[in-house]
Design a protein around this motif. Structure first.
Motif, PDB file in Angstrom:
ATOM      1  N   ALA A  70       0.833  -1.205   0.000  1.00 38.01           N
ATOM      2  CA  ALA A  70       0.000   0.000   0.000  1.00 38.01           C
ATOM      3  C   ALA A  70       0.866   1.254   0.000  1.00 38.01           C
ATOM      4  O   ALA A  70       1.701   1.442   0.866  1.00 38.01           O
ATOM      5  CB  ALA A  70      -0.919   0.001   1.216  1.00 38.01           C
ATOM      6  N   LYS A  71       0.678   2.106  -0.984  1.00 41.17           N
ATOM      7  CA  LYS A  71       1.394   3.374  -1.060  1.00 41.17           C
ATOM      8  C   LYS A  71       0.733   4.420  -0.176  1.00 41.17           C
ATOM      9  O   LYS A  71       1.383   5.250   0.420  1.00 41.17           O
ATOM     10  CB  LYS A  71       1.439   3.868  -2.496  1.00 41.17           C
ATOM     11  N   GLU A  72      -0.597   4.385  -0.136  1.00 39.80           N
ATOM     12  CA  GLU A  72      -1.342   5.324   0.689  1.00 39.80           C
ATOM     13  C   GLU A  72      -2.571   4.613   1.239  1.00 39.80           C
ATOM     14  O   GLU A  72      -3.039   3.621   0.664  1.00 39.80           O
ATOM     15  CB  GLU A  72      -1.740   6.560  -0.099  1.00 39.80           C
ATOM     16  N   VAL A  73      -3.059   5.109   2.347  1.00 41.20           N
ATOM     17  CA  VAL A  73      -4.225   4.514   2.989  1.00 41.20           C
ATOM     18  C   VAL A  73      -5.213   5.617   3.344  1.00 41.20           C
ATOM     19  O   VAL A  73      -4.852   6.782   3.447  1.00 41.20           O
ATOM     20  CB  VAL A  73      -3.831   3.732   4.262  1.00 41.20           C
ATOM     21  N   VAL A  74      -6.464   5.233   3.529  1.00 43.03           N
ATOM     22  CA  VAL A  74      -7.474   6.174   3.993  1.00 43.03           C
ATOM     23  C   VAL A  74      -7.247   6.366   5.485  1.00 43.03           C
ATOM     24  O   VAL A  74      -7.235   5.412   6.258  1.00 43.03           O
ATOM     25  CB  VAL A  74      -8.906   5.663   3.712  1.00 43.03           C
ATOM     26  N   GLY A  75      -7.029   7.607   5.886  1.00 41.45           N
ATOM     27  CA  GLY A  75      -6.761   7.914   7.279  1.00 41.45           C
ATOM     28  C   GLY A  75      -7.946   8.524   7.999  1.00 41.45           C
ATOM     29  O   GLY A  75      -7.953   8.621   9.218  1.00 41.45           O
TER      30      GLY A  75
END
Length: 124
Positions: A70-75
């Motif tokens: 995962a490069k980015e995640v929902v925060g």
């Protein structure tokens, strides 16, 4: 009144946001909650305990986090309602500006999507 979902995406493991951002967000959300714009929302923990169920060609597999790829995640997420799409977009920009001001060293992607209530197109 159209409803929208807002997402905040960022790289996983960037650390805890600065206290100044928490304080600015509390004021921002408080104003919108009192005006009826902010319906619900919150922050999300990292993917270390996340569970995905992947459906591929009729088969279901379970994939537990964390997700190294995962490069980015929902925060964080929010449910919002506005009188118009234009008002929603302008307010989402204000939300992004809070992150630019109080946490400039982190890349944050603030996404706004209209919630579907049926088969009609957005804005109907």
């Amino acid at each position: 009144m159209p409803r929208f979902m807002g997402f905040v995406r960022m790289e996983e493991g960037v650390g805890t946001p600065p206290q100044a951002l928490f304080e600015a967000m509390d004021a921002y959300i408080g104003e919108r909650a009192s005006s009826g714009v902010f319906v619900d929302g919150g922050g999300l923990y990292g993917t270390e305990d996340a569970v995905n169920f992947v459906v591929r060609q009729g088969e279901i597999s379970r994939v537990d986090g964390p997700y190294a790829e995962a490069k980015e995640v929902v925060g964080g997420w929010s449910i919002l309602q506005y009188d118009s799409l234009e008002e929603a977009v302008a307010d989402q920009q204000s939300f992004a500006e809070l992150h630019a001001k109080y946490w400039p060293e982190v890349t944050v992607i603030s996404t706004l999507r209209q919630i579907s209530t049926g088969p009609e197109a957005p804005g109907d």
